[in-house]
Write a protein that holds these residues in place. Structure first.
Motif, PDB file in Angstrom:
ATOM      1  N   LEU A 243      -6.747   3.203   6.699  1.00 57.96           N
ATOM      2  CA  LEU A 243      -6.183   1.872   6.844  1.00 57.96           C
ATOM      3  C   LEU A 243      -5.688   1.351   5.505  1.00 57.96           C
ATOM      4  CD1 LEU A 243      -8.814   0.143   9.160  1.00 57.96           C
ATOM      5  CD2 LEU A 243      -6.499   0.826   9.790  1.00 57.96           C
ATOM      6  N   SER A 244      -4.547   0.653   5.526  1.00 61.48           N
ATOM      7  CA  SER A 244      -4.051   0.017   4.316  1.00 61.48           C
ATOM      8  C   SER A 244      -4.912  -1.199   3.996  1.00 61.48           C
ATOM      9  CB  SER A 244      -2.601  -0.421   4.508  1.00 61.48           C
ATOM     10  OG  SER A 244      -2.544  -1.478   5.470  1.00 61.48           O
ATOM     11  N   GLY A 245      -4.742  -1.728   2.789  1.00 62.45           N
ATOM     12  CA  GLY A 245      -5.516  -2.897   2.390  1.00 62.45           C
ATOM     13  C   GLY A 245      -5.272  -4.081   3.295  1.00 62.45           C
TER      14      GLY A 245
ATOM     15  N   TRP B  26      -4.330  -4.109   6.507  1.00 63.97           N
ATOM     16  CA  TRP B  26      -4.963  -3.910   7.805  1.00 63.97           C
ATOM     17  C   TRP B  26      -6.481  -4.026   7.707  1.00 63.97           C
ATOM     18  CZ3 TRP B  26      -3.233  -4.307  12.497  1.00 63.97           C
ATOM     19  CH2 TRP B  26      -1.875  -4.129  12.737  1.00 63.97           C
ATOM     20  N   ARG B  27      -7.030  -3.561   6.592  1.00 70.50           N
ATOM     21  CA  ARG B  27      -8.477  -3.668   6.409  1.00 70.50           C
ATOM     22  C   ARG B  27      -8.883  -5.137   6.296  1.00 70.50           C
ATOM     23  NH1 ARG B  27      -8.767  -0.783   2.219  1.00 70.50           N
ATOM     24  NH2 ARG B  27      -8.952   1.216   3.286  1.00 70.50           N
ATOM     25  N   ASP B  28      -8.085  -5.932   5.603  1.00 73.32           N
ATOM     26  CA  ASP B  28      -8.377  -7.364   5.497  1.00 73.32           C
ATOM     27  C   ASP B  28      -8.327  -8.032   6.861  1.00 73.32           C
ATOM     28  OD1 ASP B  28      -8.690  -7.118   2.774  1.00 73.32           O
ATOM     29  OD2 ASP B  28      -6.669  -7.842   2.284  1.00 73.32           O
TER      30      ASP B  28
ATOM     31  N   LEU C 184      -8.861  -6.579   9.744  1.00 77.15           N
ATOM     32  CA  LEU C 184     -10.013  -6.121  10.515  1.00 77.15           C
ATOM     33  C   LEU C 184     -11.267  -6.880  10.112  1.00 77.15           C
ATOM     34  CD1 LEU C 184     -11.213  -4.108  12.552  1.00 77.15           C
ATOM     35  CD2 LEU C 184     -11.518  -2.494  10.665  1.00 77.15           C
ATOM     36  N   HIS C 185     -11.456  -7.080   8.813  1.00 75.04           N
ATOM     37  CA  HIS C 185     -12.626  -7.814   8.344  1.00 75.04           C
ATOM     38  C   HIS C 185     -12.564  -9.282   8.759  1.00 75.04           C
ATOM     39  CE1 HIS C 185     -13.449  -4.708   4.909  1.00 75.04           C
ATOM     40  NE2 HIS C 185     -13.811  -4.274   6.109  1.00 75.04           N
TER      41      HIS C 185
END
Length: 377
Positions: free
Chosen positions: A2-4, A6-8, A10-11
């Motif tokens: 996951l890119s940064g 997308w990770r943000d 998701l979180h």
């Protein structure tokens, strides 16, 4: 992967879900998620109540509860009289200590040592740190004020006399006594970890830089009877180390040198040098100056060991980033570094091949070994 971004996202979704009261109630009811929900709730409560837990530990140590119960289980009434407490207060403290596994309830209304209490009762170093933390708690009464203030001027900074001194080499024996004794008491736990991680069999002379009263050097010499060595520290501290070596009957093998290890040339006859809980006490500029001065003083091929708790250590993140991060901030200088940051400092100072050694308990210390290089052009 996951890119940064997308990770943000998701979180952010996870955090909204966890904060939703309906989700919290559902998670607490469902059999599959109930254990997780309860564990998270307990962890959050422990974060809020941690100060109370620490004060229960301090009271148990300071009142001598652990010493009294090390001799065998006792009833609250008998302990209350011995400790100088009202019986109701003693019962409240004993119940709290049992909840923290310092004590455990026994038959007939008695209390005995629990598994954590048995370890604490037999560890003078841990008990010394428990007592010492009262100084840190004075500075943390208003943590926001501490974080907003300029570093320095704290009770903890005053305790570590060298931390704010313009001329630490001029400190008197009275000024260095309290922290030298604390380090000597707490050093055995770290010394065991270092000596388990690295064998001294092939070395003949050890120089422990910043070694205080010589606790680490004594532990190394006891495990490896062929070893000779010296401690290098502030002059007043070195005097205390020399007296201790004489008391232990090892002054023919172990000596102490008073010196400013940031600027003065250090003895260059050792084939092994140790920095045990030293680098993290200093800001980057000072730490690099120390390492460069050390590298100038050593013969090529000398082994250097850097041993201390380090930031971002898997399984020990709270020790490095939370505990030492705030402790060193309150002290007025220094910071916990990752293993990679310490290795970078070693390379910048001229040391070669810095490698992280395998250890048993990273809560106590992680150990990096490196070699001094030939400095000729």
């Amino acid at each position: 992967m996951l890119s940064g971004a997308w990770r943000d996202r998701l979180h952010a979704w996870r955090n909204r879900l966890l904060a939703d009261p309906r989700f919290q109630r559902a998670a607490a009811r469902l059999p599959l998620t109930r254990p997780i929900a309860r564990r998270r709730s307990r962890e959050l409560f422990d974060l809020c109540a941690g100060f109370i837990y620490s004060q229960v530990v301090l009271a148990s140590v300071r009142l001598g509860v652990l010493d009294a119960l090390a001799e065998g289980p006792r009833r609250p009434a008998a302990l209350a009289a011995e400790l100088g407490l009202p019986e109701a207060s003693a019962e409240r403290l004993l119940a709290a200590a049992a909840a923290l596994r310092l004590l455990e309830r026994r038959s007939g209304g008695r209390y005995g040592l629990g598994d954590l209490g048995a370890v604490l009762a037999s560890s003078p170093g841990i008990r010394a740190m428990v007592e010492h933390h009262a100084v840190l708690y004075d500075d943390l009464q208003d943590p926001v004020a501490l974080l907003r203030s300029e570093r320095g001027g704290t009770a903890l900074g005053a305790y570590w006399g060298y931390a704010g001194a313009e001329a630490p080499e001029a400190l008197s024996a009275e000024q260095v006594g309290p922290y030298s004794e604390l380090m000597a008491a707490s050093q055995p736990m770290v010394a065991a970890e270092v000596l388990d991680a690295y064998s001294l069999r092939r070395h003949r002379r050890l120089m422990d830089v910043g070694g205080g009263e010589g606790a680490f050097l004594l532990a190394a010499a006891e495990r490896w009877p062929h070893l000779a060595g010296c401690v290098v520290d502030l002059p007043a501290v070195a005097e205390r180390a020399q007296a201790r070596f004489a008391e232990q009957g090892v002054a023919d093998r172990l000596t102490a040198v008073g010196a400013d290890f940031f600027r003065e040339a250090l003895p260059g006859d050792a084939d092994l040098v140790t920095l045990v809980r030293i680098l993290h006490d200093h800001d980057d500029e000072q730490a690099l100056a120390l390492l460069r001065n050390l590298h100038r003083s050593l013969r090529p091929g000398t082994t250097l060991l850097v041993a201390e708790p380090m930031a971002s250590t898997p399984g020990a993140e709270r020790v490095g980033d939370a505990y030492f991060g705030i402790y060193l901030f309150a002290m007025g200088r220094g910071r916990p570094r990752t293993a990679e940051e310490n290795q970078a400092l070693l390379r910048a100072a001229g040391f070669a091949e810095p490698r992280l050694l395998r250890g048993c308990n990273p809560l106590q210390a992680r150990v990096i070994a490196a070699k001094s290089r030939d400095q000729s052009p």
